[in-house]
Design a protein around this motif. Structure first.
Motif, short mmCIF file in Angstrom:
data_model
loop_
_atom_site.label_atom_id
_atom_site.label_comp_id
_atom_site.label_asym_id
_atom_site.label_seq_id
_atom_site.Cartn_x
_atom_site.Cartn_y
_atom_site.Cartn_z
N ARG A 56 28.70 76.49 54.36
CA ARG A 56 28.73 75.41 54.93
C ARG A 56 27.10 74.95 53.40
O ARG A 56 26.65 73.93 53.45
CB ARG A 56 27.92 75.12 55.86
N ALA A 79 26.13 72.22 51.07
CA ALA A 79 25.34 70.64 51.19
C ALA A 79 23.83 70.84 49.64
O ALA A 79 23.88 70.07 49.54
CB ALA A 79 24.29 71.05 52.60
N ARG A 137 25.04 69.67 47.34
CA ARG A 137 25.15 68.03 47.00
C ARG A 137 23.63 67.52 47.30
O ARG A 137 23.73 66.41 47.11
CB ARG A 137 25.55 67.49 48.16
N HIS A 142 20.07 66.34 63.91
CA HIS A 142 21.58 64.63 64.59
C HIS A 142 22.42 65.87 65.10
O HIS A 142 23.12 65.49 64.55
CB HIS A 142 21.77 65.30 62.48
N VAL A 144 23.63 68.86 65.04
CA VAL A 144 24.49 69.32 64.67
C VAL A 144 24.30 71.01 65.17
O VAL A 144 24.96 72.06 65.34
CB VAL A 144 24.10 69.85 63.26
N ARG A 185 25.64 71.05 68.40
CA ARG A 185 26.78 71.65 68.72
C ARG A 185 27.69 73.31 68.53
O ARG A 185 28.27 73.62 68.69
CB ARG A 185 27.42 70.51 67.78
N VAL A 239 27.82 65.00 64.34
CA VAL A 239 28.21 65.37 62.50
C VAL A 239 27.60 65.91 61.51
O VAL A 239 25.78 65.60 61.64
CB VAL A 239 28.84 63.89 62.21
N ASP A 240 28.06 66.54 61.39
CA ASP A 240 26.79 67.49 59.47
C ASP A 240 27.28 66.28 58.55
O ASP A 240 28.40 66.35 57.95
CB ASP A 240 27.51 68.14 59.55
N ILE A 241 26.30 65.21 58.44
CA ILE A 241 26.08 64.09 57.47
C ILE A 241 26.18 64.24 55.72
O ILE A 241 27.14 63.70 54.40
CB ILE A 241 25.38 63.02 58.48
N GLN A 242 26.66 65.63 55.66
CA GLN A 242 26.34 66.17 54.14
C GLN A 242 27.30 67.11 53.46
O GLN A 242 28.15 67.27 52.90
CB GLN A 242 25.23 67.31 54.12
#
Lengths: 257, 325
Positions: A13, A17, A20, A87, A89, A92, B89-92
Motif C-alpha cells: 500500500r 502511494a 503515485r 482520513h 484510515v 479503520r 477510505v484510503d484516497i490514494q
C-alpha cells in the motif's frame, strides 16, 4: 506469520502511494541537491583551516548531506501518519485485527526507497562536480545503508510522535526542534576535531554522527571497516528501538480517542 | 444468543474535556437495526469507538457478539464491521485496492477474497470505478466503499456511525435501501448512529435517544411517539374567522392546546386524531366556519426529543456546534 503478512500488504500500500506522488518525490529529491551545492560553495575554503585533513570540501561534505537528507526525510515521514489519521484510515486499520507492529514496519519501505534514490543522486552529483570516493562502490553502498538505517529510525519516531500529537503543526514544531540541532551536533559539515570539546562529547552519542562518520570512513581509501560495521550495528539497533517505541504509541493513541 | 450487543454503565471522559459518556447502556437484539439518536456531541461516536475496541471506557462493561470488548478485543474485531463517521477510505488507492487490503487484514486471501470483493463492488455499483483512485470518487461513492469495506469479512455485527451525514438526498435514499436489505436478507445486526430523526424512524426497530452521554429514552419509534399521547391536528381555515373557530372548538372535551398561526392555521392535540376530525369539522360547520384542509399527524421523534431533553433537536444541534467550535 500474521505480522509478516500484514507488513507485506501494508508495505505494498505504502509503496503504491509513494509512486503515485511524483511531485512529492521530485521535491524530496530537489531539496538535498540544493543543500549540497549551496553548502559546498559557501564553505569551499573551509578545507584551508589547518588540521581539516581533507583537500576537497565537496568530498568531505557529501556523506554529511546524504545523512542530513536521510534524517530530514525520515523526520517528516510522520506527515503521512497524520494524513492517515485525518482520513480515518488509521482508525479503520486499528478496528480491524491488524498487527500493530506491521502498521509501523509497513511504513519503512518508501522511506528506504527515498533514501536510496536521494543518496544515489547526491553521490552522482558530487562526483560530477569533482568529489572523489576512493572507497568505491562498496563504500557508497555502506554509506547508503547507514543513511537508510538512520532515516528508518527517525521515520519511526516521527510516526510515533504523529500518533501522539495528532496535529501537523505540532509534529512540524517537534521535528524542527530536534533534527536541526542533531545535525549540527555531528561532523556533517565540519571535521570533528575542529568542533568544541562539548560538541565532540555529545556527538559520540548522536546517531546522526554515527551515520556520518561510518559513511565517511567507508568512502575513504583504506577505511577502517571494523569501525564502519560497528557503527552500522549501532544504527540498526537504533532503528529497532525506534520501531518498538513507535509501535507503543498506538496504545497511547487508542487511550486518547 | 439473543442479544448481539450488551453494554452497561459506560463512562468515558476525555482529558481536559467534559464527560463524553455518563453511564450509557444499550442492548441490541440479534438481527435487528438499532439506532442511537442524538445531536452531535451526545456520545454516539464514543459509544461506537468503545464497542468496536478502538477506545476503552473508564468504567462499565460491554460485549459484542457474545465477546467481552475489554477482555477479548482481538476476537471482537473479527466479529464486527465498522463504518466510522469520518470515512476510512484510503484516497490514494483504488476502490478495489481498498477492499482487497481490508480483506487481507482480516486474513482473507486468494479466490475467496477476489470473489467477495468483486461481489461487493457489483452490489454497491462501484464495478466501473473499481480501478480508479478513490480521491476521484464522489462523497456518495466513498461512503458506499466505506460500507463495502465494513462488510468484506462478513461480520456478525455492523456499526454505522452517521452513515448518511453529508450525503445528497438520492445517495441517502440509496443507503437506506441498502441498510434495510442487509438486515432483511443477511440477518446482520446493525447499530446505527444518526442525528436524523427521519433516519432512525425509518430504519430502526428500536432506538435510544442519547443526550449528554446518557440514554434518556428507549423503545421502538412507535412506542416512543405513543408516549406523547395523542396526535397533532392541523386545520387550515378558508377565511379569517379564527375567533369564531376557537370559540366553536372550546366545548369539545377531546381537543387540547389550540394555537393559532398566521390568523388562519389552527394547531391542536387530540387523543385520537382520526376520531377527532369529524367531531372538529362538525363543530366548525355548526359555528359557520369554512375549512380549507385538515391534516392529522402522528407525533414525530422531534416531539419525543423535546419531551425528554427539554429542548428541541435543532437547538441541541446548534449548541453542540458551538461547543465544538
Amino acid at each position: 506469520m500474521i505480522a509478516l503478512r500484514h507488513t507485506l500488504y501494508l508495505t505494498i500500500r505504502q509503496v503504491k502511494a509513494f509512486l503515485r506522488q511524483p511531485w512529492y518525490l521530485a521535491l524530496t529529491l530537489a531539496q538535498p541537491i540544493i543543500w549540497l551545492l549551496l553548502f559546498g560553495a559557501l564553505f569551499k575554503k573551509i578545507v584551508e583551516i589547518p588540521g581539516f585533513g581533507s583537500k576537497s570540501y565537496i568530498t568531505f561534505l557529501t556523506p554529511g548531506i546524504v545523512v542530513m537528507s536521510a534524517v530530514f526525510s525520515g523526520g517528516w515521514s510522520g506527515m503521512s501518519m497524520i494524513d492517515d489519521l485525518d482520513h480515518g484510515v488509521m482508525d479503520r486499520f486499528l478496528v480491524a485485527p491488524t498487527n500493530r507492529g506491521a502498521l509501523m514496519v509497513g511504513r519503512i519501505a518508501p522511506q528506504v526507497l527515498t533514501t536510496i534514490i536521494q543518496s544515489l543522486i547526491l553521490v552522482g552529483l558530487a562526483l560530477a562536480v569533482g568529489a572523489t570516493f576512493p572507497g568505491g562502490a562498496a563504500g557508497i553502498v555502506m554509506l547508503i545503508v547507514c543513511a537508510a538505517l538512520l532515516s528508518v529510525g527517525f521515520s519511526m519516531l516521527s510516526n510515533g510522535l504523529a500518533l501522539m500529537l495528532r496535529r501537523e503543526e505540532s509534529v512540524i514544531a517537534a521535528v524542527n526542534f530536534i533534527l536541526l540541532p542533531l545535525t549540527f551536533l555531528s561532523s556533517a559539515f565540519l571535521q570533528q576535531s575542529l568542533a568544541p570539546k562539548w560538541i565532540q562529547q555529545i556527538a559520540k552519542y548522536n546517531p546522526v554522527n554515527w551515520a556520518v562518520q561510518a559513511g565517511r570512513e567507508a568512502l575513504n581509501k583504506s577505511g577502517d571497516w571494523g569501525f564502519v560495521m560497528a557503527h552500522a550495528g549501532y544504527l540498526l539497533a537504533f532503528a529497532v528501538v525506534c520501531a518498538l517505541l513507535a509501535t507503543r504509541a498506538f496504545r497511547s493513541y487508542q487511550r486518547s480517542v | 444468543m439473543t442479544n448481539a450487543i450488551e453494554a452497561s454503565g459506560l463512562v468515558k471522559t476525555y482529558a481536559g474535556k467534559v464527560k463524553a459518556l455518563d453511564g450509557l447502556s444499550v442492548t441490541v437484539e440479534s438481527g435487528s437495526v438499532f439506532a442511537l439518536l442524538g445531536p452531535n456531541g451526545a456520545g454516539k461516536s464514543t459509544t461506537v469507538k468503545i464497542l468496536t475496541t478502538l477506545s476503552k471506557p473508564d468504567a462499565g462493561q460491554a460485549s459484542v457478539a457474545g465477546l467481552d470488548v475489554l477482555r477479548q478485543p482481538e476476537r471482537v474485531r473479527r466479529a464486527v464491521g465498522c463504518v466510522a463517521q469520518k470515512s476510512g477510505v484510503d484516497i490514494q488507492a483504488t476502490g478495489r485496492e481498498n477492499l482487497m487490503l481490508q480483506g487481507h487484514l482480516y486474513g482473507m486471501r486468494g479466490k475467496e477474497l477476489e470473489q467477495r470483493v468483486s461481489g461487493l463492488l457489483e452490489r454497491f455499483g462501484l464495478t466501473d470505478s473499481a480501478r480508479r483512485i478513490a480521491r476521484t470518487y464522489s462523497g456518495g461513492m466513498q461512503r458506499k466503499l466505506d460500507v463495502a469495506m465494513g462488510l468484506v469479512h462478513k461480520p456478525q455485527v455492523l456499526f454505522l456511525d452517521e452513515p448518511t451525514t453529508g450525503l445528497d438526498p438520492e445517495s441517502r435514499a440509496d443507503m437506506w435501501g441498502e441498510i434495510a436489505r442487509l438486515t432483511a436478507e443477511e440477518g446482520l445486526t446493525i447499530l446505527l448512529t444518526t442525528h436524523y430523526l427521519e433516519e432512525a424512524d425509518k430504519l430502526a426497530r428500536r432506538l435510544s435517544i442519547v443526550d449528554e452521554g446518557r440514554v434518556v429514552a428507549e423503545g421502538s419509534p412507535d412506542e416512543l411517539k405513543g408516549e406523547l399521547k395523542g396526535d397533532a391536528v392541523h386545520v387550515e381555515l378558508a377565511s379569517g374567522e379564527a375567533g369564531r373557530a376557537i370559540e366553536a372548538l372550546a366545548p369539545l372535551a377531546d381537543v387540547r392546546d389550540v394555537t393559532l398561526e398566521d390568523g388562519r392555521l389552527l394547531h391542536l392535540h387530540a387523543d385520537n386524531g382520526a376520531q377527532a376530525v369529524p367531531v372538529i369539522l362538525q363543530a366548525l360547520e355548526a359555528g359557520g366556519v369554512n375549512v380549507a384542509s385538515v391534516t392529522v399527524a402522528r407525533p414525530s421523534l422531534d416531539d419525543v426529543y423535546l419531551k425528554y431533553t427539554g429542548r428541541s433537536f435543532e437547538k441541541a444541534e446548534a449548541t453542540a456546534a458551538e461547543v465544538n467550535r
